[in-house]
Design a protein around this motif. Structure first.
Motif, PDB file in Angstrom:
ATOM      1  N   ASN A  32     -28.911  10.343  28.469  1.00  0.00           N
ATOM      2  CA  ASN A  32     -29.146   9.455  29.347  1.00  0.00           C
ATOM      3  C   ASN A  32     -28.050   9.327  30.500  1.00  0.00           C
ATOM      4  OD1 ASN A  32     -31.059   7.561  30.737  1.00  0.00           O
ATOM      5  ND2 ASN A  32     -30.002   5.649  29.637  1.00  0.00           N
ATOM      6  N   ILE A  33     -27.726  10.595  31.057  1.00  0.00           N
ATOM      7  CA  ILE A  33     -26.830  10.512  32.346  1.00  0.00           C
ATOM      8  C   ILE A  33     -27.411  10.888  33.584  1.00  0.00           C
ATOM      9  CG2 ILE A  33     -25.034  11.704  33.244  1.00  0.00           C
ATOM     10  CD1 ILE A  33     -24.395  12.534  30.214  1.00  0.00           C
ATOM     11  N   ARG A  34     -27.464   9.845  34.467  1.00  0.00           N
ATOM     12  CA  ARG A  34     -28.028   9.774  35.880  1.00  0.00           C
ATOM     13  C   ARG A  34     -27.755  11.142  36.584  1.00  0.00           C
ATOM     14  NH1 ARG A  34     -27.582   3.478  37.654  1.00  0.00           N
ATOM     15  NH2 ARG A  34     -28.617   2.573  35.767  1.00  0.00           N
ATOM     16  N   ASN A  35     -26.612  11.314  36.668  1.00  0.00           N
ATOM     17  CA  ASN A  35     -26.069  12.232  37.942  1.00  0.00           C
ATOM     18  C   ASN A  35     -25.488  13.561  37.277  1.00  0.00           C
ATOM     19  OD1 ASN A  35     -24.726  13.584  40.236  1.00  0.00           O
ATOM     20  ND2 ASN A  35     -24.204  11.520  41.015  1.00  0.00           N
ATOM     21  N   LYS A  36     -26.074  14.672  37.658  1.00  0.00           N
ATOM     22  CA  LYS A  36     -25.425  16.130  37.359  1.00  0.00           C
ATOM     23  C   LYS A  36     -24.096  16.151  37.687  1.00  0.00           C
ATOM     24  CE  LYS A  36     -26.622  20.907  38.662  1.00  0.00           C
ATOM     25  NZ  LYS A  36     -25.396  21.320  38.974  1.00  0.00           N
ATOM     26  N   THR A  37     -23.807  15.799  38.656  1.00  0.00           N
ATOM     27  CA  THR A  37     -22.428  16.255  39.185  1.00  0.00           C
ATOM     28  C   THR A  37     -21.368  15.595  38.034  1.00  0.00           C
ATOM     29  OG1 THR A  37     -23.015  16.019  41.648  1.00  0.00           O
ATOM     30  CG2 THR A  37     -20.517  15.632  40.985  1.00  0.00           C
ATOM     31  N   VAL A  39     -21.817  15.516  34.846  1.00  0.00           N
ATOM     32  CA  VAL A  39     -21.848  16.334  33.837  1.00  0.00           C
ATOM     33  C   VAL A  39     -20.722  17.469  34.046  1.00  0.00           C
ATOM     34  CG1 VAL A  39     -22.919  18.090  32.276  1.00  0.00           C
ATOM     35  CG2 VAL A  39     -24.033  15.668  32.959  1.00  0.00           C
ATOM     36  N   ASP A  40     -21.083  18.035  35.461  1.00  0.00           N
ATOM     37  CA  ASP A  40     -20.239  19.192  35.829  1.00  0.00           C
ATOM     38  C   ASP A  40     -18.545  18.694  36.116  1.00  0.00           C
ATOM     39  OD1 ASP A  40     -22.640  20.316  35.918  1.00  0.00           O
ATOM     40  OD2 ASP A  40     -22.681  20.365  38.290  1.00  0.00           O
ATOM     41  N   THR A  41     -18.335  17.552  36.364  1.00  0.00           N
ATOM     42  CA  THR A  41     -17.142  17.086  36.677  1.00  0.00           C
ATOM     43  C   THR A  41     -16.306  17.000  35.184  1.00  0.00           C
ATOM     44  OG1 THR A  41     -17.475  15.938  38.511  1.00  0.00           O
ATOM     45  CG2 THR A  41     -15.630  15.357  37.166  1.00  0.00           C
ATOM     46  N   TRP A  42     -16.887  16.284  34.133  1.00  0.00           N
ATOM     47  CA  TRP A  42     -16.393  16.449  32.872  1.00  0.00           C
ATOM     48  C   TRP A  42     -16.258  17.967  32.459  1.00  0.00           C
ATOM     49  CZ3 TRP A  42     -20.676  12.346  31.106  1.00  0.00           C
ATOM     50  CH2 TRP A  42     -20.396  11.247  31.696  1.00  0.00           C
ATOM     51  N   TRP A  43     -16.986  18.837  32.539  1.00  0.00           N
ATOM     52  CA  TRP A  43     -16.910  19.937  31.904  1.00  0.00           C
ATOM     53  C   TRP A  43     -15.967  20.569  32.492  1.00  0.00           C
ATOM     54  CZ3 TRP A  43     -17.581  22.869  27.961  1.00  0.00           C
ATOM     55  CH2 TRP A  43     -17.728  24.510  28.140  1.00  0.00           C
ATOM     56  N   ARG A  44     -15.507  20.394  33.912  1.00  0.00           N
ATOM     57  CA  ARG A  44     -14.484  20.997  34.747  1.00  0.00           C
ATOM     58  C   ARG A  44     -13.183  20.530  34.137  1.00  0.00           C
ATOM     59  NH1 ARG A  44     -15.638  19.379  39.236  1.00  0.00           N
ATOM     60  NH2 ARG A  44     -13.814  17.929  39.474  1.00  0.00           N
ATOM     61  N   TRP A  45     -13.068  19.096  33.911  1.00  0.00           N
ATOM     62  CA  TRP A  45     -11.741  18.725  33.481  1.00  0.00           C
ATOM     63  C   TRP A  45     -11.635  19.275  32.260  1.00  0.00           C
ATOM     64  CZ3 TRP A  45     -13.062  12.960  34.381  1.00  0.00           C
ATOM     65  CH2 TRP A  45     -13.221  12.617  35.717  1.00  0.00           C
ATOM     66  N   TYR A  46     -12.539  19.207  31.342  1.00  0.00           N
ATOM     67  CA  TYR A  46     -12.209  20.189  29.770  1.00  0.00           C
ATOM     68  C   TYR A  46     -11.794  21.399  30.044  1.00  0.00           C
ATOM     69  CZ  TYR A  46     -13.331  22.021  25.333  1.00  0.00           C
ATOM     70  OH  TYR A  46     -13.049  22.675  24.032  1.00  0.00           O
TER      71      TYR A  46
END
Length: 380
Positions: A32-37, A39-46
């Motif tokens: 239930n995450i609203r913004n695609k950006t 998800v991309d940001t968390w993945w980039r941080w990881y």
């Protein structure tokens, strides 16, 4: 719009699902995450080794050294380990590359590692700025010397060699070995792959003087003229049908006798066999075609002290070496360039030149990338 604060557990769950191969859309629907950006940001941080940012407040995602809190010892250790992993992988990748144009090497490395590590982290390890990297990537680069050599070798061999043979030829020109996977990538990039051979259809023959299959697909010999194999193939490329009868030495794949005729008759096979001196006790393998099961052929083999062997009915794979040779001949000449189809005299000339080149120059992987004649001479 009010900002949504997601828990640390949710962010790590996103990473876990990303690693498992779920798409961004699937992750958004499941969590239930609203913004695609987001998800991309968390993945980039990881991927950048910055997972410590998961616990920072919304709007307060500080980078290392610029926020109110420094990294914990655990987070610092994770970041250092991530960097060491990248350094180790880059070291493995660059081994054996040799001296080449730097931009080409860097772009190739980033392409290989970007799915596993972030581009930012890779460039940091290489000590190259992002602006420099993207300037190299967006600017057309001149082909490096290895690429040029591969293109030249493919052209010289009329695009009939696969990447393994091209790798063997390239490594004859350089002191530092070039990896076969790199050669394969270059050949794929510039569409230099060899032509795929068409599948052969089975040809059934009526047995008369039938013998057992002594080879049982064990195509090996300890010395020249110990085991031979023979077959006839059609040459429907001239003004009329022609036939090629060939005899191959299993020891080194050399064509030791051949004849081209306009009739697939007994004399074609017998004349081919009479071209060479065959030691007594030599095994001569063929299919069950009528010319090989005839009394005339049987008698000739008896006179020469030849031990006959035959494939099973309708099983071309039992005579694979000579079948493969005939397939290569057609694939690398007539099928590759249909403009070669011409008069019978020209067809005969093409076949004779191909056989001469096949014996003396065409390298084979099973012979240690030597030609049949060269292999026989070195073995002697």
């Amino acid at each position: 719009m009010k900002r949504v604060a997601y828990s640390v557990e949710t962010k790590y769950k996103v990473v876990e699902m990303k690693v498992a191969g779920f798409t961004t859309k699937e992750i958004m629907n499941a969590l239930n995450i609203r913004n695609k950006t987001q998800v991309d940001t968390w993945w980039r941080w990881y991927r950048n080794g910055e997972s410590y940012r998961f616990s920072q407040h919304v709007g307060k995602q500080y980078t290392y050294g610029k926020g109110p809190k420094e990294l914990s010892e655990v987070e610092q250790l994770k970041l250092e380990n991530k960097r060491k992993d990248v350094e180790l992988e880059i070291f493995k990748k660059v081994q054996g590359i040799g001296k080449e144009v730097v931009p080409t090497v860097i772009i190739d490395l980033v392409d290989q590692l970007k799915d596993k590590y972030s581009i930012k982290l890779i460039l940091e390890v290489l000590n190259i700025s992002k602006s420099t990297f993207y300037r190299w990537k967006n600017k057309p680069l001149k082909k490096d010397t290895v690429t040029q050599k591969i293109i030249e070798l493919c052209e010289a061999n009329h695009y009939t060699y696969g990447y393994r043979k091209i790798t063997a030829l390239v490594n004859q020109c350089y002191t530092s070995p070039i990896n076969h996977k790199r050669v394969q990538r270059i050949m794929q990039k510039y569409h230099l792959n060899c032509r795929v051979r068409p599948k052969k259809t089975t040809r059934l023959g009526k047995p008369y003087y039938k013998t057992d299959n002594l080879l049982q697909r064990q195509f090996k010999a300890s010395c020249p003229m110990e085991v031979l194999t023979t077959d006839i193939t059609y040459l429907p490329f001239g003004h009329s049908m022609l036939y090629l009868s060939s005899i191959m030495d299993i020891y080194n794949g050399e064509i030791v006798a051949y004849k081209i005729g306009d009739k697939q008759d007994q004399s074609l096979v017998n004349d081919t066999l009479n071209q060479i001196q065959i030691p007594e006790g030599c095994i001569l393998h063929s299919d069950q075609g009528s010319v090989y099961t005839s009394y005339s052929y049987y008698q000739l083999c008896e006179e020469k002290g030849i031990i006959r062997s035959m494939s099973r009915k309708g099983t071309p794979a039992d005579n694979a070496p000579i079948e493969s040779f005939h397939s290569s001949l057609k694939s690398e000449t007539f099928y590759l360039n249909k403009k070669l189809n011409s008069s019978n005299h020209i067809i005969i000339d093409i076949v004779e030149k191909y056989i001469k080149n096949y014996n003396n120059n065409r390298i084979q992987q099973k012979l240690g990338y030597l030609s049949p004649v060269k292999y026989r001479e070195l073995a002697a």
